[in-house]
Design a protein around this motif. Structure first.
Motif, PDB file in Angstrom:
ATOM      1  N   ASN A  20      96.679  93.785 116.681  1.00  0.00           N
ATOM      2  CA  ASN A  20      96.276  93.159 117.720  1.00  0.00           C
ATOM      3  C   ASN A  20      97.192  93.515 118.925  1.00  0.00           C
ATOM      4  N   PRO A  21      96.609  94.000 120.105  1.00  0.00           N
ATOM      5  CA  PRO A  21      97.258  94.015 121.455  1.00  0.00           C
ATOM      6  C   PRO A  21      98.293  93.082 121.465  1.00  0.00           C
ATOM      7  N   MET A  22      97.977  91.566 121.551  1.00  0.00           N
ATOM      8  CA  MET A  22      98.906  90.871 122.017  1.00  0.00           C
ATOM      9  C   MET A  22     100.031  90.785 121.015  1.00  0.00           C
ATOM     10  N   VAL A  23     100.171  91.162 119.917  1.00  0.00           N
ATOM     11  CA  VAL A  23     101.118  91.262 119.023  1.00  0.00           C
ATOM     12  C   VAL A  23     101.859  92.452 119.396  1.00  0.00           C
ATOM     13  N   ILE A  24     101.593  93.667 119.971  1.00  0.00           N
ATOM     14  CA  ILE A  24     102.280  94.649 120.550  1.00  0.00           C
ATOM     15  C   ILE A  24     102.921  94.215 121.691  1.00  0.00           C
ATOM     16  N   GLU A  25     102.080  93.408 122.617  1.00  0.00           N
ATOM     17  CA  GLU A  25     102.986  92.962 123.744  1.00  0.00           C
ATOM     18  C   GLU A  25     104.104  92.150 123.520  1.00  0.00           C
ATOM     19  N   ARG A  26     103.910  91.017 122.523  1.00  0.00           N
ATOM     20  CA  ARG A  26     104.849  90.327 122.180  1.00  0.00           C
ATOM     21  C   ARG A  26     106.175  90.891 121.663  1.00  0.00           C
ATOM     22  N   ARG A  27     105.932  91.978 120.915  1.00  0.00           N
ATOM     23  CA  ARG A  27     107.159  92.947 120.343  1.00  0.00           C
ATOM     24  C   ARG A  27     107.802  93.556 121.452  1.00  0.00           C
ATOM     25  N   VAL A  92     116.476  89.446 133.159  1.00  0.00           N
ATOM     26  CA  VAL A  92     116.578  88.516 131.834  1.00  0.00           C
ATOM     27  C   VAL A  92     115.905  87.185 132.016  1.00  0.00           C
ATOM     28  N   VAL A  93     116.234  86.558 133.398  1.00  0.00           N
ATOM     29  CA  VAL A  93     115.540  85.522 133.724  1.00  0.00           C
ATOM     30  C   VAL A  93     113.998  85.520 133.894  1.00  0.00           C
ATOM     31  N   ARG A  94     113.506  86.963 134.688  1.00  0.00           N
ATOM     32  CA  ARG A  94     112.178  86.952 134.539  1.00  0.00           C
ATOM     33  C   ARG A  94     111.397  87.224 133.369  1.00  0.00           C
ATOM     34  N   CYS A  95     112.195  87.861 132.419  1.00  0.00           N
ATOM     35  CA  CYS A  95     111.584  88.193 131.200  1.00  0.00           C
ATOM     36  C   CYS A  95     111.467  86.689 130.487  1.00  0.00           C
ATOM     37  N   VAL A  96     112.413  85.800 130.246  1.00  0.00           N
ATOM     38  CA  VAL A  96     112.204  84.646 129.982  1.00  0.00           C
ATOM     39  C   VAL A  96     111.022  83.761 130.520  1.00  0.00           C
ATOM     40  N   VAL A  97     111.105  83.854 131.890  1.00  0.00           N
ATOM     41  CA  VAL A  97     110.159  82.947 132.344  1.00  0.00           C
ATOM     42  C   VAL A  97     108.766  83.340 132.099  1.00  0.00           C
ATOM     43  N   SER A  98     108.743  84.747 132.160  1.00  0.00           N
ATOM     44  CA  SER A  98     107.321  85.148 131.814  1.00  0.00           C
ATOM     45  C   SER A  98     106.870  84.854 130.441  1.00  0.00           C
ATOM     46  N   VAL A 100     107.623  82.215 128.490  1.00  0.00           N
ATOM     47  CA  VAL A 100     107.608  80.857 128.441  1.00  0.00           C
ATOM     48  C   VAL A 100     106.466  80.549 128.998  1.00  0.00           C
ATOM     49  N   LYS A 101     105.895  81.149 130.161  1.00  0.00           N
ATOM     50  CA  LYS A 101     104.523  80.989 130.861  1.00  0.00           C
ATOM     51  C   LYS A 101     103.484  81.579 130.084  1.00  0.00           C
ATOM     52  N   GLY A 102     103.791  82.797 129.109  1.00  0.00           N
ATOM     53  CA  GLY A 102     102.757  83.218 128.471  1.00  0.00           C
ATOM     54  C   GLY A 102     101.864  84.294 129.285  1.00  0.00           C
ATOM     55  N   SER A 103     102.269  84.495 130.396  1.00  0.00           N
ATOM     56  CA  SER A 103     101.690  85.538 131.357  1.00  0.00           C
ATOM     57  C   SER A 103     101.840  86.861 131.158  1.00  0.00           C
ATOM     58  N   VAL A 104     100.918  87.819 131.372  1.00  0.00           N
ATOM     59  CA  VAL A 104     100.908  89.062 131.209  1.00  0.00           C
ATOM     60  C   VAL A 104     101.068  89.866 132.317  1.00  0.00           C
ATOM     61  N   LEU A 105     101.898  90.922 132.278  1.00  0.00           N
ATOM     62  CA  LEU A 105     102.164  91.732 133.513  1.00  0.00           C
ATOM     63  C   LEU A 105     100.824  92.477 133.958  1.00  0.00           C
ATOM     64  N   VAL A 106     100.263  91.818 135.070  1.00  0.00           N
ATOM     65  CA  VAL A 106      98.984  92.649 135.554  1.00  0.00           C
ATOM     66  C   VAL A 106      99.069  93.179 137.121  1.00  0.00           C
ATOM     67  N   ASN A 107     100.571  92.854 137.485  1.00  0.00           N
ATOM     68  CA  ASN A 107     100.773  93.324 138.832  1.00  0.00           C
ATOM     69  C   ASN A 107     101.270  94.777 139.151  1.00  0.00           C
TER      70      ASN A 107
END
Length: 202
Positions: A20-27, A92-98, A100-107
């Motif tokens: 699953n692409p979401m699994v890869i994204e999480r890893r 690190v702060v950016r990664c943690v916030v991302s 927690v929000k569960g947002s995907v980097l699309v920018n």
């Protein structure tokens, strides 16, 4: 039919049944967060070990104090690792916030900014480690042709602590190179997704 995760649809179009692409994204996100935390810690340790290092030696009734500011390469190392620690903390702060929000980097501009920043930090710290290591070799072995003394014979404690700091900086640089690969993977994957969306619009 299903072979090695690739199936055939009724229309004879290959269908992927792999991870699953979401699994890869999480890893990828977890690996990125761990590397950034490690870089931050190692950079702080390097700046602390080298920046606080000093030793007083009495030579012919005259006290001489060795400090990291006596070698420009060590000053460069401390500054580079201080910048790397601050940059890593922000990321690190950016990664943690991302996460927690569960947002995907699309920018894409943000992806390019992160990629460029990671590349710059990697080059900066590799250069700093190289310069500090070269100076450390001269301090340890001296240079007979130029009549440079083996400074570490007189300031053993100072040199040992600098060596520990350079070792920490080397590990941080290796982590930065790995992190640059992850940010490149994220950027090119994002570009591939946008390209695929553009093609599907036709």
């Amino acid at each position: 039919m299903n072979y090695l995760g690739v199936g055939i649809s009724p229309g004879n179009v290959p269908v992927y049944h792999g991870t699953n692409p979401m699994v890869i994204e999480r890893r990828v996100r977890i690996a990125e967060l761990l590397l950034r935390c490690l870089i931050c810690v190692l950079s702080v340790l390097t700046a602390f070990l080298v920046g606080t290092d000093s030793q007083v030696k009495e030579i012919f009734s005259i006290q001489k104090k060795a400090r990291f500011t006596d070698m420009k390469a060590l000053v460069f190392l401390v500054v580079a690792n201080g910048v790397a620690a601050a940059y890593s903390l922000v990321q690190v702060v950016r990664c943690v916030v991302s996460m927690v929000k569960g947002s995907v980097l699309v920018n894409k501009p943000l992806a390019w900014t992160i990629f460029s920043g990671d590349q710059a930090m990697a080059y900066l710290n590799v250069a700093a480690v190289g310069a500090a290591a070269q100076s450390a070799v001269f301090a340890k072995l001296g240079q007979t042709e130029l009549q440079w003394m083996k400074i570490c014979n007189m300031y053993g404690k100072f040199c040992n602590q600098v060596g520990e700091g350079i070792s920490m900086a080397l590990l941080a640089s290796v982590c930065m190179v790995l992190l640059s690969g992850i940010s490149a993977f994220t950027l090119f994957r994002l570009c591939g997704v946008n390209k695929a969306k553009g093609n599907s619009g036709w």
